[in-house]
Scaffold this motif. Structure first.
Motif, short mmCIF file in Angstrom:
data_model
loop_
_atom_site.label_atom_id
_atom_site.label_comp_id
_atom_site.label_asym_id
_atom_site.label_seq_id
_atom_site.Cartn_x
_atom_site.Cartn_y
_atom_site.Cartn_z
N ILE A 72 15.67 17.87 -12.85
CA ILE A 72 15.44 16.43 -12.99
C ILE A 72 16.41 15.70 -12.08
CG2 ILE A 72 15.46 14.48 -14.62
CD1 ILE A 72 14.95 16.53 -16.88
N ASP A 73 15.85 14.90 -11.17
CA ASP A 73 16.67 14.05 -10.29
C ASP A 73 16.52 12.62 -10.79
OD1 ASP A 73 17.73 12.45 -8.33
OD2 ASP A 73 17.01 13.67 -6.67
N LEU A 74 17.53 12.13 -11.47
CA LEU A 74 17.44 10.81 -12.12
C LEU A 74 17.41 9.69 -11.09
CD1 LEU A 74 20.06 11.56 -14.92
CD2 LEU A 74 17.60 11.24 -15.28
N SER A 75 18.12 9.85 -9.98
CA SER A 75 18.14 8.78 -8.95
C SER A 75 16.77 8.62 -8.33
CB SER A 75 19.15 9.12 -7.85
OG SER A 75 20.43 9.27 -8.39
N ALA A 76 16.12 9.75 -8.06
CA ALA A 76 14.80 9.69 -7.41
C ALA A 76 13.67 9.56 -8.44
CB ALA A 76 14.61 10.97 -6.58
N GLY A 77 13.99 9.70 -9.71
CA GLY A 77 12.96 9.67 -10.75
C GLY A 77 11.99 10.84 -10.63
N LYS A 78 12.53 12.00 -10.16
CA LYS A 78 11.66 13.15 -9.89
C LYS A 78 11.88 14.28 -10.88
CE LYS A 78 11.50 15.27 -5.87
NZ LYS A 78 11.93 15.58 -4.52
N VAL A 79 10.79 14.92 -11.27
CA VAL A 79 10.87 16.08 -12.16
C VAL A 79 10.17 17.24 -11.48
CG1 VAL A 79 10.11 17.04 -14.36
CG2 VAL A 79 10.88 14.66 -14.25
N GLU A 80 10.83 18.40 -11.42
CA GLU A 80 10.20 19.58 -10.80
C GLU A 80 10.40 20.79 -11.70
OE1 GLU A 80 10.71 18.83 -6.02
OE2 GLU A 80 12.36 19.71 -7.13
N LYS A 81 9.42 21.67 -11.69
CA LYS A 81 9.56 22.93 -12.44
C LYS A 81 9.44 24.08 -11.46
CE LYS A 81 7.24 20.41 -15.89
NZ LYS A 81 5.99 20.04 -16.50
N GLU A 82 10.23 25.10 -11.68
CA GLU A 82 10.14 26.27 -10.80
C GLU A 82 10.36 27.52 -11.65
OE1 GLU A 82 13.32 25.18 -8.14
OE2 GLU A 82 14.73 26.47 -9.19
N PRO A 83 9.89 28.65 -11.19
CA PRO A 83 10.11 29.88 -11.96
C PRO A 83 11.61 30.18 -12.07
CG PRO A 83 8.50 30.22 -10.21
CD PRO A 83 9.11 28.88 -9.97
N LEU A 84 12.01 30.68 -13.23
CA LEU A 84 13.41 31.08 -13.43
C LEU A 84 13.76 32.17 -12.41
CD1 LEU A 84 15.91 30.85 -15.36
CD2 LEU A 84 14.91 32.76 -16.63
N LYS A 85 14.88 32.00 -11.72
CA LYS A 85 15.21 32.96 -10.66
C LYS A 85 15.54 34.32 -11.26
CE LYS A 85 16.95 29.76 -7.24
NZ LYS A 85 18.10 29.21 -6.54
N LYS A 86 14.86 35.33 -10.71
CA LYS A 86 15.06 36.70 -11.22
C LYS A 86 16.49 37.16 -10.96
CE LYS A 86 12.88 41.23 -11.22
NZ LYS A 86 14.06 41.97 -10.87
N GLU A 87 17.07 36.71 -9.83
CA GLU A 87 18.45 37.17 -9.54
C GLU A 87 19.46 36.60 -10.54
OE1 GLU A 87 16.44 35.65 -7.30
OE2 GLU A 87 17.53 34.20 -6.06
N TRP A 88 19.18 35.39 -11.07
CA TRP A 88 20.07 34.87 -12.14
C TRP A 88 19.96 35.79 -13.37
CZ3 TRP A 88 18.30 29.00 -12.38
CH2 TRP A 88 18.76 28.33 -11.21
N VAL A 89 18.74 36.15 -13.72
CA VAL A 89 18.52 36.97 -14.91
C VAL A 89 19.18 38.34 -14.73
CG1 VAL A 89 16.75 38.13 -16.31
CG2 VAL A 89 16.38 35.78 -15.53
N ASP A 90 18.93 38.96 -13.57
CA ASP A 90 19.44 40.31 -13.33
C ASP A 90 20.96 40.34 -13.32
OD1 ASP A 90 16.92 41.21 -13.16
OD2 ASP A 90 16.81 41.26 -10.96
N GLU A 91 21.58 39.29 -12.74
CA GLU A 91 23.03 39.34 -12.56
C GLU A 91 23.80 38.63 -13.68
OE1 GLU A 91 24.15 38.06 -8.65
OE2 GLU A 91 26.24 38.68 -8.91
N PHE A 92 23.22 37.58 -14.26
CA PHE A 92 24.00 36.76 -15.19
C PHE A 92 23.36 36.63 -16.58
CE2 PHE A 92 25.73 35.67 -11.08
CZ PHE A 92 27.08 35.62 -11.34
N ASN B 228 6.76 19.94 -24.27
CA ASN B 228 6.10 20.99 -23.50
C ASN B 228 6.06 20.63 -22.02
OD1 ASN B 228 5.71 22.74 -25.67
ND2 ASN B 228 3.90 21.66 -26.34
N ASP B 229 4.89 20.47 -21.42
CA ASP B 229 4.81 20.21 -19.97
C ASP B 229 5.08 18.76 -19.60
OD1 ASP B 229 4.22 22.86 -19.53
OD2 ASP B 229 2.05 22.54 -19.72
N THR B 230 5.09 17.87 -20.58
CA THR B 230 5.35 16.46 -20.28
C THR B 230 6.85 16.20 -20.23
OG1 THR B 230 3.35 15.85 -21.47
CG2 THR B 230 4.94 14.08 -21.09
N VAL B 231 7.32 15.78 -19.06
CA VAL B 231 8.74 15.46 -18.91
C VAL B 231 8.83 14.08 -18.27
CG1 VAL B 231 10.95 16.17 -17.89
CG2 VAL B 231 9.30 17.92 -18.59
N GLU B 232 9.46 13.14 -18.95
CA GLU B 232 9.51 11.75 -18.47
C GLU B 232 10.91 11.18 -18.63
OE1 GLU B 232 4.93 10.73 -19.98
OE2 GLU B 232 6.65 9.86 -21.00
#
Ligand code: SF4
Length: 628
Positions: free
Chosen positions: A11-31, A126-130
């Protein structure tokens, strides 16, 4: 990815933007999750040397692989940011029901940056983010807003809020949730306030894929049953953390009168039994907890009657004996005020007692204070809490925390500003507890017992007893001492390291640590639950504790990057602890020796693989595969 919702929300509050991306596998594997994710993300994504209240400072929410899976106490949420209290790595953990709804909504990690143009709240369903306007809620109290938002949106929404203190950037402002749960420490609420965010609302109804649902259900049931069968179960739940008050007083560890001493003669009036007799209406627990430690009660004072969750031990000690307040209803009332204005009761108690001592010594005038204040006086304590939240008069200075306030007030006040790295010390006086003191000193976020608790071993070295006893064992044993011999500072380092590595393990998995720490649930349960949830084998004492250690090095490197002169001098306790002898109680006459402090630091740094200034060596970083 079994065990995970599978997405990161940005969530970028300044730009009023919301984005979703897959959870990074390398974060899961390492951390793995939780605190592992936050340490990695803050290091990688926060622009170096950004100020805590700069819009670019990230505010991160992370869950673990066990979060929300109907396993015992699997409802912890981890928050992280660059701390306004310390200028370094900061995180704070909260129970309740918020994080599991974030995970059910589909998000393991949420990364917020920027600043909203107007007071706002973040709505997640759920999928609604405002990002929605929150002008009608700005300036209002935390529980007041939580009630009003539930009224407006529906009871099923889980809400976290900040109070007036967060809006006014008080350095120890907290996040509140579920009418009494907090992410209290490091000023996390002030960072949300700096982003113009009053609240975050979450509702999730999706499922989380797990590797072996039947196996997980079976093991989950067994784990619940195991918790109930533990000898500590019956002893822990009735009083929760407050059950330790008399033990702390008996062993000379109860902070009293701004840590001038470590014992009071009114512990029976401010302990867990007093809560049960005077305040309690019902037990209250976090999501799926088999040992609910919260106490919801009704406090009656001359200032009015209030409903409040708590007080827990830290509040009893820091707003009670540390401010010389010996009335359980009064302490509960101060707890209510802190929750409503949104400040951490630990730091609040340390700051109020510091202010009372400054006032007594003439370092703060009556004019600056706004009234004549006294130790143990409810009106005085509430007045100081309110002027801090509003930043009025001397409250504007006290809002910086004891370190910043002492720098402005001057005289010798820095000697009795009780903190490490800028974070106020919590409820364990440690002049005769070398391991506990070292734990506080070397904590990455400052003086917080949640990073290390070895007080029981310290006491055991002084009076004999089991160094590995659980808190239940300790408080159910004989602990009424007239005097306590000097505790041994040798050999505390391995115990401190063990405790410092155990605690992140639960923050990584996304569960409460108290089932292990307080009632002795075996680590094997966590290994099996993790396997059925994720399909991966994990040795708790090898793999998970090694990751804990890695996180410890990474956070130390974050602090080095962000604080220009960071090093050994940030690991010293306040001067009161090595210059003033404890005047009374079982630890009368004890003071920590500066030579012992140096010796403990040398041994600790060597064991960690840090240089003499407390910075991880290149070999240590390479050993843990850290490229920083
Ligand atoms: Fe929450 Fe207490 Fe249960 Fe932990 S033990 S999950 S803090 S109620």
């Amino acid at each position: 990815l079994y065990g995970y919702a599978g997405n990161t929300l940005r969530i970028d509050l300044s730009a009023g933007k919301v984005e979703k991306e897959p959870l990074k596998k390398e974060w899961v594997d390492e951390f793995i999750g939780g605190r592992g994710f936050t340490s990695k993300i803050l290091y990688d994504e926060n622009p170096p040397n950004v100020e805590p209240f700069d819009p670019e400072n990230r505010f991160i929410i992370a869950m673990g692989p066990l979060s929300g899976l109907f396993l015992p106490a699997s409802g912890k949420t981890h928050f992280c940011t660059k701390s306004p209290a310390t200028g370094g790595y900061g995180d704070s953990n909260m129970g309740g029901h918020f994080g599991v709804n974030m995970k059910y909504a589909g998000y393991d990690v949420t990364i917020i940056k920027g600043k909203a143009k107007e007071p706002s709240y973040i709505f997640i369903d759920n999928d609604t983010v405002e990002i929605r306007p929150a002008g009608q809620y700005w300036g209002k109290g935390s529980t007041e807003v939580e009630s009003a938002m539930k009224e407006e949106l529906g009871e099923e929404y889980q809400i976290l809020t900040i109070g007036e203190a967060g809006e006014n950037l008080v350095n120890f402002a907290c996040i509140s949730h579920d009418f009494g749960r907090q992410a209290g420490r490091i000023g996390i609420g002030a960072v949300l306030g700096s982003k113009n965010i009053k609240a975050i609302v979450a509702r999730g109804t999706k499922s989380i894929p797990v590797f072996d649902p039947k196996g997980l259900l079976k093991k989950g049931k067994e784990t619940y049953a195991a918790c109930r069968e533990k000898p500590g179960f019956k002893g822990w739940t009735p009083e929760g953390t407050a059950g330790i008050t008399n033990w702390c007083n008996d062993v000379g560890a109860l902070p009293t009168r701004n840590f001038q001493t470590s014992h009071c003669d009114y512990a029976d009036k401010i302990n867990g039994k007093a809560i049960l007799k005077e305040l309690k209406i019902t037990d209250k627990g976090c999501f799926a907890c088999p040992i609910p430690c919260g106490k919801y009660g009704h406090a009656k004072t001359k200032r009015g009657n209030v409903y409040v969750e708590g007080p827990e031990y830290e509040t009893l000690s820091l707003l009670g004996s540390n401010c010389e307040l010996d009335d359980i209803h009064g302490i509960a009332y101060t707890n209510y005020i802190c929750d409503e204005v949104g400040i951490d009761t630990c730091s609040a108690g340390a700051v109020v007692s510091f202010a009372l001592e400054c006032y007594e010594k003439g370092y703060i005038s009556k004019e600056e204070m706004g009234m004549d204040v006294k130790w143990g006086d409810l009106d005085s304590i509430v007045h100081i809490l309110n002027i801090i939240a509003k930043r009025e008069g001397i409250g504007d200075t006290l809002a910086l925390g004891v370190q910043g306030a002492a720098e402005k007030i001057g005289y010798d006040s820095s000697k009795f500003a009780i903190h490490v790295k800028g974070l106020e010390w919590t409820g364990y006086e440690s002049r005769n507890a070398p391991g506990m003191m070292l734990g506080y000193m070397t904590s990455d976020i400052g003086a917080h017992h949640g990073r290390c608790w070895v007080l029981g071993s310290d006491v055991a070295t002084a009076v004999g007893g089991d160094k590995n006893a659980t808190v239940h064992d300790l408080i159910s044993g004989d602990s009424d001492f007239d005097t306590i011999p000097k505790a041994d500072h040798k050999n505390v380092v391995p115990l401190v390291l063990k405790s410092q590595h155990l605690r992140p393990a639960f923050d990584i998995l996304g569960t409460c640590r108290l089932q292990y720490m307080e009632i002795g649930l075996e680590t094997e349960y966590y290994e099996e639950l993790y396997y059925y949830a994720t399909g991966k084998k994990m040795d708790f004492n090898k793999d998970l504790l090694l990751l804990s250690e890695k996180i410890w090095h990474l956070n130390r490197m974050f602090n080095k990057r962000e604080i220009s002169d960071f090093g050994r001098k940030y690991d010293y306790p306040p001067a009161r602890f090595y210059e003033e002898k404890i005047p009374n109680g079982p630890n009368k006459g004890h003071v920590m020796d500066l030579g012992v402090i140096e010796e403990m630091l040398d041994t600790y740094y060597e064991a960690r693989g840090w240089d003499e200034n407390g910075i991880p060596t290149q070999a240590t970083l390479e050993k843990h595969n850290l490229t920083v």
